[in-house]
Scaffold this active site. Structure first.
Site, PDB file in Angstrom:
ATOM      1  N   GLN B 256      92.950  65.161  16.646  1.00 20.04           N
ATOM      2  CA  GLN B 256      92.123  65.311  17.837  1.00 20.04           C
ATOM      3  C   GLN B 256      92.634  66.451  18.708  1.00 20.04           C
ATOM      4  OE1 GLN B 256      89.255  63.574  18.322  1.00 20.04           O
ATOM      5  NE2 GLN B 256      89.024  65.197  19.817  1.00 20.04           N
ATOM      6  N   HIS B 259      91.498  70.100  18.250  1.00 18.48           N
ATOM      7  CA  HIS B 259      90.106  70.490  18.527  1.00 18.48           C
ATOM      8  C   HIS B 259      90.017  71.555  19.614  1.00 18.48           C
ATOM      9  CE1 HIS B 259      87.061  68.664  16.147  1.00 18.48           C
ATOM     10  NE2 HIS B 259      87.574  67.472  16.234  1.00 18.48           N
ATOM     11  N   GLU B 323      85.392  58.242  22.930  1.00 17.11           N
ATOM     12  CA  GLU B 323      84.466  58.705  21.890  1.00 17.11           C
ATOM     13  C   GLU B 323      84.866  58.106  20.535  1.00 17.11           C
ATOM     14  OE1 GLU B 323      84.926  62.847  21.066  1.00 17.11           O
ATOM     15  OE2 GLU B 323      83.050  62.991  19.922  1.00 17.11           O
ATOM     16  N   HIS B 324      86.139  58.307  20.151  1.00 17.52           N
ATOM     17  CA  HIS B 324      86.660  57.731  18.908  1.00 17.52           C
ATOM     18  C   HIS B 324      87.722  56.697  19.264  1.00 17.52           C
ATOM     19  CE1 HIS B 324      85.604  61.971  17.872  1.00 17.52           C
ATOM     20  NE2 HIS B 324      84.998  61.384  16.865  1.00 17.52           N
ATOM     21  N   ASP B 357      84.445  62.048  10.775  1.00 17.69           N
ATOM     22  CA  ASP B 357      84.075  63.411  11.156  1.00 17.69           C
ATOM     23  C   ASP B 357      83.311  64.104  10.028  1.00 17.69           C
ATOM     24  OD1 ASP B 357      85.244  63.226  13.611  1.00 17.69           O
ATOM     25  OD2 ASP B 357      87.125  64.195  13.043  1.00 17.69           O
ATOM     26  N   HIS B 416      42.191  45.611  36.421  1.00 24.59           N
ATOM     27  CA  HIS B 416      42.994  45.067  35.325  1.00 24.59           C
ATOM     28  C   HIS B 416      42.512  43.657  34.985  1.00 24.59           C
ATOM     29  CE1 HIS B 416      45.656  48.425  36.077  1.00 24.59           C
ATOM     30  NE2 HIS B 416      46.484  48.035  35.141  1.00 24.59           N
TER      31      HIS B 416
END
Lengths: 431, 431
Positions: B256, B259, B323-324, B357, B416
């Site tokens: 990670q 990145h 996220e992960h 991934d 209606h």
């Protein structure tokens, strides 16, 4: 009275489909102002704006337990029972939207699946104004309930006596919502976005509203709050053939027209005769209408369009992407496959839009303004996140390892590759 | 090297969870400028910005057939086969997300269901930069394919020779995407929002990107274009107990960290010993890392936190909403029920984030920045609308009519009510 078109060329469709332009730029600045005040002064700002816009000075923004008990007495037994019937249908349909866990073995030893989890904190906005939309409480509250949202905050503007309509309170209480706040407009959306001493900050805001509320919801997104769907004036498009019953179709068109002067009403047919008959039915029914003035203005902007065939009418409907689509056609169910863009579709002569608005079970919070091209209406999905899970066994990583290594290397992410290599190496050493 | 916390009080959680602030205000004006130029001058503006930002002057924005054929030759057979393996797993998992039609009879004679329809025009953005993210082409292209999106426009910035990485072209072609454009940054998002002579206007834009792309996608929403999820820097949170393998966890944290310098890396454990061991493994593995400098900066901002129990660590993780999420725990599957907020969850010692991934089948386009609280990752759902249908029989409207009438009347929407009354009356006359 409706504007009539006959066999329009496809090149004209775009201009016929145009919705009234909303001047958002102007609103944006006003709404930004409200947001900044609410962020700064919380409840004090909310009370200030409530006095300014709703013409009432409030001690307490939260609806009290005794107000809820009081409301229960003010709603007729007959209406209570109708609301309960509707709520059961809505619950049944939204319950069916629960996704069961399906574990997929994508490669031997590689198991992947999804699980739904409730969005913990949601805000529900119920407009005030002329009609008390307790039906929207059902449409948003029930799926929130089924999803298991922990905190459901309901905001609705108070009337000039500082009260919220008893039917709204009764309905909210019926489905277990006890946190109800007397605040409306963009200040309500700001409160749900930032939180105040009284009103909790939420993760998602749902519900219809006027153009200020719409602009405020758009702005809330910039602060990380999710919203249901962008909004616009309500719409119906009816496709009628010779078998349709003109009085029925007229009543459906009028039920949309009474919503507001900016309501969009469109009638398509392959029969000039039926268009004429529907028009004269509209004139007849309009006479007795409670909200005749509103409906008349909406109708002036509405359109009837004659096409060569029902297929062409459907192609036009997909191009327009109506919020509500009524297929008043013989064997209407045969056409469903051809419908690609619409919020909610009503089949045949006995499925009026009113049914979906209130009680059949489908949701009435739907994409307008052409958003049916890229958004779904509200459903159970609107109140959950779907989390992916994966469980990879030793066999799984052996099977998939080389693939991951190659791809990571080609993307020049060597640590991604290492995370696999170190595992493969350790497994090789085991043998 | 990671910042260490021990037994933080719950009152400190919020500050520990804070993500780096992104200054969007400043970007917004730049991006608005790009939007207005692209809206005004279309392709000319795109070529101008491409020259300015990508340092290349292009004749043609569209990738030619011959460039696609050429790319095929430049990708190794080994990588091609890896991409095919990954694509099969991704297809298998996303295929399983198709919803079958369930017709629910909510009341006798009232039939409701949902049907999925593809969003017709979608735009896929693939970032350029150091690594060529062909894996993202799979993650967005395959579900678009399964959904049946008619037009899939792929935009990616050209390199300084005016080319797009061959692995991206090969992958796009593999899954049937032929409309690929050499345009990146906010100008690509503007092009997909308004359309130009070369690039089609789309209904939804998906894909990752830098902060300009992120701001542009946010802005695109104001023009009625839907987007996948708001974006932020990538994140992983690992919960490790004494049974976890320090070398494995270290490799996951590093994958990670490589990145980007703003990547978020968090390690939670109930064992101080394992945290220490993981830290020394990180130092060891870091030495050989290709992107060592990037990872080091990310690690300086990363955190390891010691908790009293795994349950407390999970509560913190839900609060952070990563996220992960990797559960490097004994019997990890026993904890899945407690996970309420995360993008994608990896169970046990042999489920590295890299697997998700690239190749296990789950999607890697996931909510960052705490958005796992209110958004799902990309799935088949991201490429479809779910339209509700209802078919009400004569019996159905007789059963439900009174309920609708009462509710419509209480909301003061008489037209209606009329839409139901006119049908009930006609049915009474039949008898």
């Amino acid at each position: 009275m409706m504007k009539q078109y006959k066999y329009p060329n496809i090149s004209e469709w775009k201009s016929i489909c145009e919705r009234p332009l909303q001047n958002q730029e102007n609103l944006e600045n006003q709404v930004k102002q409200v947001f900044s005040e609410v962020k700064k002064s919380g409840d004090t700002a909310l009370k200030f704006f409530t006095e300014q816009f709703d013409k009432v000075s409030l001690e307490d923004l939260k609806v009290s337990e005794s107000e809820i008990i009081e409301a229960e007495k003010l709603v007729s037994e007959e209406l209570k029972s109708a609301i309960k019937t509707a709520s059961e249908n809505i619950r049944r349909f939204h319950n069916s939207q629960q996704e069961e866990k399906k574990i997929i073995e994508t490669t031997e030893g590689v198991f992947c699946w999804r699980e739904s989890r409730a969005i913990e904190n949601v805000g529900i906005y119920i407009p005030g104004g002329t009609a008390a939309l307790f039906s929207t409480v059902l449409m948003l509250g029930i799926p929130a309930n089924i999803a298991g949202c922990k905190n459901i905050a309901l905001c609705s503007p108070p009337d000039k006596f500082g009260k919220i309509n008893p039917a709204i309170l009764f309905t909210a209480n019926l489905i277990g919502i006890k946190t109800i706040y007397k605040v409306g407009g963009s200040q309500a959306i700001a409160a749900l976005t930032f939180g105040t001493d009284t009103i909790p900050k939420v993760d998602k805001i749902l519900g219809p509203g006027n153009q200020y509320v719409t602009a405020a919801k758009q702005l809330a997104q910039n602060y990380g709050v999710a919203i249901d769907i962008p909004a616009g004036p309500s719409e119906v498009l009816v496709i009628a053939d010779e078998t349709s019953i003109p009085g029925f179709v007229a009543s459906d068109l009028l039920s949309q027209a009474e919503h507001g002067t900016d309501s969009q009403v469109i009638l398509l047919s392959d029969s000039e005769k039926i268009i004429d008959e529907i028009n004269s039915e509209i004139n007849k029914q309009l006479e007795d209408l409670h909200r005749k003035e509103i409906a008349e203005i909406a109708l002036q902007k509405s359109k009837s369009i004659l096409f060569d065939s029902i297929d062409e009418a459907i192609a036009f409907s997909n191009f327009y992407a109506p919020e509500h689509l009524i297929l008043a056609l013989e064997n209407a169910e045969n056409y469903t496959n051809k419908i690609t863009d619409a919020g909610s579709v009503f089949l045949g002569n006995y499925s009026p839009e009113s049914a979906g608005d209130y009680a059949s079970g489908t949701n009435h919070t739907l994409p307008t303004n052409g958003f049916a091209k890229n958004y779904s209406g509200v459903s159970l999905d609107s109140f959950v996140k779907k989390i992916t899970f994966q469980n990879i066994t030793k066999t799984g990583i052996k099977n998939l390892g080389k693939t991951i290594e190659l791809m990571a290397e080609a993307e020049e992410l060597m640590a991604h590759k290492n995370a696999v290599s170190i595992r493969l190496k350790s497994l090789n050493n085991e043998n």
